[in-house]
Write a protein that holds these residues in place. Structure first.
Motif, mmCIF file in Angstrom:
data_model
loop_
_atom_site.group_PDB
_atom_site.id
_atom_site.type_symbol
_atom_site.label_atom_id
_atom_site.label_comp_id
_atom_site.label_asym_id
_atom_site.label_seq_id
_atom_site.Cartn_x
_atom_site.Cartn_y
_atom_site.Cartn_z
ATOM 1 N N LYS A 532 0.816 -1.218 0.000
ATOM 2 C CA LYS A 532 0.000 0.000 0.000
ATOM 3 C C LYS A 532 0.846 1.263 0.000
ATOM 4 C CE LYS A 532 -4.229 -1.757 2.124
ATOM 5 N NZ LYS A 532 -5.205 -1.610 3.238
ATOM 6 N N THR A 533 2.035 1.187 0.587
ATOM 7 C CA THR A 533 2.890 2.377 0.668
ATOM 8 C C THR A 533 3.969 2.373 -0.408
ATOM 9 O OG1 THR A 533 4.321 1.269 2.268
ATOM 10 C CG2 THR A 533 2.518 2.613 3.143
ATOM 11 N N ARG A 534 3.785 1.521 -1.403
ATOM 12 C CA ARG A 534 4.834 1.424 -2.425
ATOM 13 C C ARG A 534 4.937 2.700 -3.261
ATOM 14 N NH1 ARG A 534 0.347 -0.931 -4.482
ATOM 15 N NH2 ARG A 534 -0.143 -0.656 -6.691
ATOM 16 N N GLY A 535 3.872 3.543 -3.280
ATOM 17 C CA GLY A 535 3.898 4.780 -4.061
ATOM 18 C C GLY A 535 4.527 5.947 -3.338
ATOM 19 N N VAL A 536 4.926 5.765 -2.099
ATOM 20 C CA VAL A 536 5.536 6.866 -1.354
ATOM 21 C C VAL A 536 6.935 7.120 -1.907
ATOM 22 C CG1 VAL A 536 6.349 7.605 0.908
ATOM 23 C CG2 VAL A 536 4.199 6.348 0.699
ATOM 24 N N PRO A 537 7.289 8.377 -2.191
ATOM 25 C CA PRO A 537 8.638 8.651 -2.723
ATOM 26 C C PRO A 537 9.706 8.145 -1.775
ATOM 27 C CG PRO A 537 7.226 10.560 -2.952
ATOM 28 C CD PRO A 537 6.454 9.592 -2.144
ATOM 29 N N GLU A 538 10.740 7.581 -2.328
ATOM 30 C CA GLU A 538 11.763 6.931 -1.516
ATOM 31 C C GLU A 538 12.544 7.920 -0.665
ATOM 32 O OE1 GLU A 538 15.619 6.720 -4.401
ATOM 33 O OE2 GLU A 538 14.106 5.160 -4.619
ATOM 34 N N ASN A 539 12.494 9.212 -1.021
ATOM 35 C CA ASN A 539 13.218 10.188 -0.212
ATOM 36 C C ASN A 539 12.552 10.409 1.143
ATOM 37 O OD1 ASN A 539 15.134 10.573 -2.093
ATOM 38 N ND2 ASN A 539 14.358 12.533 -2.869
ATOM 39 N N PHE A 540 11.306 9.934 1.300
ATOM 40 C CA PHE A 540 10.564 10.240 2.518
ATOM 41 C C PHE A 540 10.904 9.302 3.670
ATOM 42 C CE2 PHE A 540 7.216 12.153 -0.440
ATOM 43 C CZ PHE A 540 7.882 13.353 -0.441
ATOM 44 N N ASN A 541 11.094 7.997 3.439
ATOM 45 C CA ASN A 541 11.386 7.055 4.526
ATOM 46 C C ASN A 541 11.801 5.693 3.973
ATOM 47 O OD1 ASN A 541 8.954 5.708 3.816
ATOM 48 N ND2 ASN A 541 7.821 7.232 4.992
ATOM 49 N N GLU A 542 11.599 4.634 4.828
ATOM 50 C CA GLU A 542 12.070 3.282 4.497
ATOM 51 C C GLU A 542 11.004 2.420 3.832
ATOM 52 O OE1 GLU A 542 15.040 2.201 8.091
ATOM 53 O OE2 GLU A 542 12.954 2.564 8.672
ATOM 54 N N ALA A 543 9.978 2.994 3.283
ATOM 55 C CA ALA A 543 8.863 2.201 2.763
ATOM 56 C C ALA A 543 9.308 1.185 1.726
ATOM 57 C CB ALA A 543 7.806 3.126 2.169
ATOM 58 N N LYS A 544 10.113 1.646 0.751
ATOM 59 C CA LYS A 544 10.516 0.719 -0.306
ATOM 60 C C LYS A 544 11.474 -0.365 0.191
ATOM 61 C CE LYS A 544 9.593 3.382 -4.449
ATOM 62 N NZ LYS A 544 8.710 4.361 -3.788
ATOM 63 N N PRO A 545 12.518 -0.063 0.992
ATOM 64 C CA PRO A 545 13.350 -1.146 1.545
ATOM 65 C C PRO A 545 12.545 -2.148 2.363
ATOM 66 C CG PRO A 545 14.462 0.950 1.808
ATOM 67 C CD PRO A 545 13.091 1.270 1.309
ATOM 68 N N ILE A 546 11.567 -1.641 3.123
ATOM 69 C CA ILE A 546 10.725 -2.567 3.883
ATOM 70 C C ILE A 546 9.923 -3.447 2.927
ATOM 71 C CG2 ILE A 546 8.739 -2.726 5.441
ATOM 72 C CD1 ILE A 546 9.779 -0.268 6.884
#
Length: 669
Positions: A532-546
């Motif tokens: 669900k959080t895959r669209g959050v820009p990677e500069n914002f936090n650890e969403a994509k690594p998680i």
């Protein structure tokens, strides 16, 4: 007439010689005798002609010296049965009733003539045969035309030798006479001669009197009868021998007169010991005798196989559940107990991976503690990071608990830590992803900060998730206290020599999956939030690594489940399942450690210039910027994550104040 193969005092075979026999009949008898090859002693009750047929058949079958012939008194010491078959007859033991020459009988018999012996109706026929002449034209003798003169004399004009059974004929007559005398004395005490009571007595009563007589016979030996009506056995024993210094012939080797006396016996092929004659050879240790149908003294040797041991000569018994037969299968012995050893290849690999993981985890934790107040460490969420690293550390530690020798303490630790490390890790990750999701979802509708996003709240949520796992474990402790068992079924192979009992904790496969089930549920939920959080820009936090961490972890555990249950029936189940479980835990921990923390440690150590404080902005400004990004999310929800970032960058000026505020706020979280 018959042939019997003796096995001790037991008959291995009883064969009959046909009356109108042919050569094939004798050959068949030899073939049948060879079926019980170890029963070499053969007792013959046969005529001279039949004895010759048997000896000839053994010669044709190339079995000269194999059989140990024992001839009845019909063979005796006769030359005719062995004439020109001396080699086949060597070693044959024969018997003749003990007999003596009766003095006076020769003088009496040689004085018999046709004139003084007319009462004997067979004497005329004997006269013709003895002197090879014919008494009258109607004589049945056809092999001569010479007429008898009547002046011939027995012993003078013909050969004469006293018949060996004369003694027994005389004694038989006297036995009858004594029996009649005793019977007359008892039934007719006042009458001389036969009285009516004797006429009515019958044969059974006379037989009773015959069996009761006792007198000295014609040879001076006692004559009497046993309960079966047999006279005492007195026999001379002969053996047909061939010596270098003498011609073949019968040699007296002993006698039987109530006891056996033997001497100077010789055996075929120069054997010095008495040859054995048994229907079947003794069975080896660990084998039972299986009787051959119709042959009570013959058997086949059958090994006691599987988990059986030799109970007695004829039976095998199954060892008890925890026992196995000893090497010679004469008794049972305990099944060896095994466990997963530290030096086993199944243990070396997961232990090596766990040690590397523990070292890496300690290094990461030490780095974070050393740089605890730096922006990167604070941006990672220090409290949850330490919780997550603790869970990763426990995931590595469980390898040593799973391989250690099971006892009550180790089994207790397995129950506690088996799912605890994963539960701590995924509870922390779930709390992080849920926090990110709620922040950006809240920004779509409100400028107010979501509830429960502070570090203290995050720790409280994580602790509550972890406590559910601990509660389940404590309930498990109460319902089924930890214990060790020895599983004899797991490695109970068909070959009993390879049977092993497996020492392990009293934990079933289903209980292991249930213990991991809650952690897997957290992992799946965390994966959903990562998607669900895959669209959050990677500069914002650890969403994509998680997200990448959870995708990879799901693949690891999807591979684990079929391997774990697919080897449930394998003899190597203990090793395969334990190793698979430990490696899966190590890989899960390594994926999380590598994707979430190694890049940060790299920046902290090798690029400290990037580890600097940025400006802080109010949540209101952040929400304003977040609203700009969420308006774009509807356009990019079906696009890859990379496209979302591209479009976002295209719609927000890289130098704009909104983007800077979002970056600063989320980094400070």
């Amino acid at each position: 007439m018959g042939v019997r193969a003796a096995c001790g005092i037991c008959i291995a075979q009883s064969l009959k010689i046909p009356h109108n026999h042919k050569q094939e009949n004798f050959d068949k008898i030899i073939r049948l005798l060879l079926e019980t090859r170890y029963a070499r002693a053969v007792i013959l009750f046969a005529s001279d002609e039949d004895i010759r047929g048997i000896l000839n058949a053994s010669k044709r079958a190339d079995q000269v010296g194999h059989f140990l012939w024992i001839g009845s008194d019909s063979w005796g010491a006769k030359i005719s049965p062995v004439h020109q078959l001396e080699e086949a007859a060597v070693g044959a033991v024969t018997i003749l009733p003990k007999r003596a020459t009766i003095a006076g009988f020769d003088a009496y018999f040689t004085s018999r003539t046709l004139e003084n012996n007319r009462r004997n109706v067979w004497f005329a026929e004997y006269w013709e045969e003895n002197f090879n002449c014919k008494l009258m034209s109607s004589s049945k003798k056809e092999d001569t035309s010479r007429k008898c003169t009547g002046q011939e004399r027995i012993g003078t004009d013909s050969k004469y030798e006293q018949e060996g059974k004369v003694q027994f004929v005389i004694d038989a007559v006297y036995a009858m006479a004594h029996a009649l005398h005793n019977m007359q004395r008892d039934l007719c005490p006042d009458i001389s001669g036969i009285c009516p009571d004797m006429d009515l007595a019958g044969g059974k009563k006379l037989l009773k009197y015959i069996r009761s007589v006792t007198f000295n016979g014609s040879a001076g030996t006692s004559v009497n009868f046993n309960r079966n009506g047999d006279a005492p056995g007195r026999y001379d024993l002969f053996q047909y021998q061939i010596n270098n210094n003498s011609s073949p012939g019968y040699k007296n080797i002993g006698q039987w007169t109530e006891t056996l006396q033997l001497n100077d016996m010789q055996w075929p092929d120069g054997q010095t010991e008495i040859p054995s004659s048994v229907c079947s050879q003794p069975c080896k240790t660990g084998q039972r005798k299986k009787a051959v149908k119709g042959m009570p003294c013959c058997w086949h040797c059958e090994p006691c196989d599987g988990y059986q041991y030799q109970y007695d000569e004829t039976s095998c018994k199954l060892c008890s559940y925890s026992m196995m037969p000893n090497p010679n299968r004469t008794a049972c012995q305990p099944i060896p107990i095994v466990k997963l050893e530290w030096h086993s290849p199944w243990a070396v690999i997961p232990v090596f991976l766990a040690m590397l993981g523990i070292i890496a985890t300690i290094f990461v934790m030490a780095t974070f503690i050393r740089y605890n107040d730096t922006p990167i460490v604070r941006a990672s969420g220090r409290e949850l990071s330490y919780v997550l690293l603790t869970g990763i550390f426990l995931c590595y530690i469980i390898t040593f608990v799973m391989i250690a020798k099971p006892d009550v303490a180790i089994c207790s630790f397995r129950r506690i830590f088996l799912g605890l490390g994963m539960c701590i890790s995924y509870a922390a990750l779930l709390t992080k992803t849920n926090r990110i999701y709620r922040i950006f979802e809240e920004g779509k509708t409100s400028v107010t900060a979501p509830r429960l996003i502070s570090p203290t709240s995050q720790l409280a949520i994580t602790s509550s998730l972890i406590s559910a796992q601990l509660l389940g474990v404590f309930v498990w402790f109460g319902v089924d206290p930890p214990n060790t068992i020895i599983d004899y079924d797991e490695q109970k192979t068909f070959n009993s020599d390879q049977a092993r009992g497996v020492l392990k904790c009293d934990i079933t496969d289903l209980q292991i999956i249930c213990s991991l089930g809650y952690s897997i549920l957290l992992m799946v939920t965390c994966t959903v939030y990562a998607i669900k959080t895959r669209g959050v820009p990677e500069n914002f936090n650890e969403a994509k690594p998680i997200g990448f961490t959870m995708y990879t972890t799901c693949i690891v555990w999807l591979a684990f489940i079929p391997i774990f249950f697919g080897t449930a029936q394998s003899a190597e189940k203990l090793y395969i399942q334990t190793t698979t479980l430990c490696i899966s835990m190590n890989l899960s921990a390594s994926v999380a450690l590598g994707m979430l923390y190694i890049p940060k440690v790299y920046v902290i150590i090798f690029h400290p210039e990037l580890n600097v404080q940025k400006r802080k902005r109010s949540f209101k400004a952040v929400v304003t910027a977040a609203s700009l990004t969420t308006r774009l999310s509807h356009k990019t929800s079906d696009r890859p994550n990379g496209e979302a970032k591209t479009e976002l960058c295209e719609n927000i000026d890289p130098n704009s104040k909104s983007r800077v505020m979002i970056e600063d706020y989320v980094a400070d979280l």
